[in-house]
Design an enzyme around this catalytic site. Sequence first.
Site, short mmCIF file in Angstrom:
data_model
loop_
_atom_site.label_atom_id
_atom_site.label_comp_id
_atom_site.label_asym_id
_atom_site.label_seq_id
_atom_site.Cartn_x
_atom_site.Cartn_y
_atom_site.Cartn_z
N CYS A 96 0.98 -1.37 0.20
CA CYS A 96 -0.18 -0.09 -0.21
C CYS A 96 0.42 1.53 0.19
O CYS A 96 1.75 1.68 -0.61
CB CYS A 96 -0.40 0.54 1.38
SG CYS A 96 -2.06 1.16 0.83
N HIS B 124 -4.06 -4.55 -0.23
CA HIS B 124 -3.46 -5.70 0.88
C HIS B 124 -3.48 -6.70 0.90
O HIS B 124 -4.46 -7.23 0.86
CB HIS B 124 -4.18 -4.32 1.71
CG HIS B 124 -3.94 -3.17 2.75
ND1 HIS B 124 -3.17 -2.74 3.58
CD2 HIS B 124 -4.60 -2.48 1.90
CE1 HIS B 124 -3.35 -1.32 3.65
NE2 HIS B 124 -4.37 -1.07 3.24
N GLU C 270 -2.58 -8.96 3.14
CA GLU C 270 -3.48 -9.49 4.46
C GLU C 270 -4.77 -9.51 4.90
O GLU C 270 -5.01 -10.06 5.61
CB GLU C 270 -2.78 -8.68 5.95
CG GLU C 270 -2.71 -7.08 5.99
CD GLU C 270 -2.09 -6.02 5.04
OE1 GLU C 270 -2.53 -4.99 4.84
OE2 GLU C 270 -1.47 -6.49 3.80
#
Length: 205
Positions: free
Chosen positions: A79, A185, A187
Amino acid sequence: MISIVDYGVGNLFSLSSSLKAIGADTIVTNDKQKILDSSAVILPGVGAFSDAKQKLQESGLFQVVIDEAKKGKKLLGICLGMQMLFEKSFEYGEFDGLGLIKGNIVPLEGKISPQLKIPHIGWNSLEFKNGKSPLFKYINNGDFVYFVHSYFATDCDENVIATSEYGIDVTASVQKDNIFGCQFHPEKSGDVGLNILKAFCEMGD
């Protein structure tokens, strides 16, 4: 050991939890020596570019990240961390980045339809570019990942490994040798994101 750089602007808990979920040996740290001793580095980041740059400089790790990447250590920016890999950002001014990848960070505003919301938040599919990067070893073209951003990378076509359509083709991921970046992202991107992190962790093992 993979170091997640802690300089005060990253979503560290979910990222470290995701890496632990795939069995990666990781540490969240702002300790220069631990970063030097690590096999790879992840640079997360949320917020404004100028603030993040200032905090990375104040941590004493700005030049460390540059030096380690130039030595060939694997580096993944996520990001805002990806945006910091570039030469310049034009977010609320003009600011120099780490300069590891050629290109600039510019606003989505004025580049996309006024009907599309900014920030760009949500799930979008990846379109692989310039062949299939080893970062995408375990995923498929068209898989969906999760974005939250108002700025994106331009003038970097030779290093783009994936785009995502949001009115225009937005740079979703980049690679230059040992240096990787994800505007999305991983994650927060379910199994697809975990598989991207897995591929990064396995490189060079």
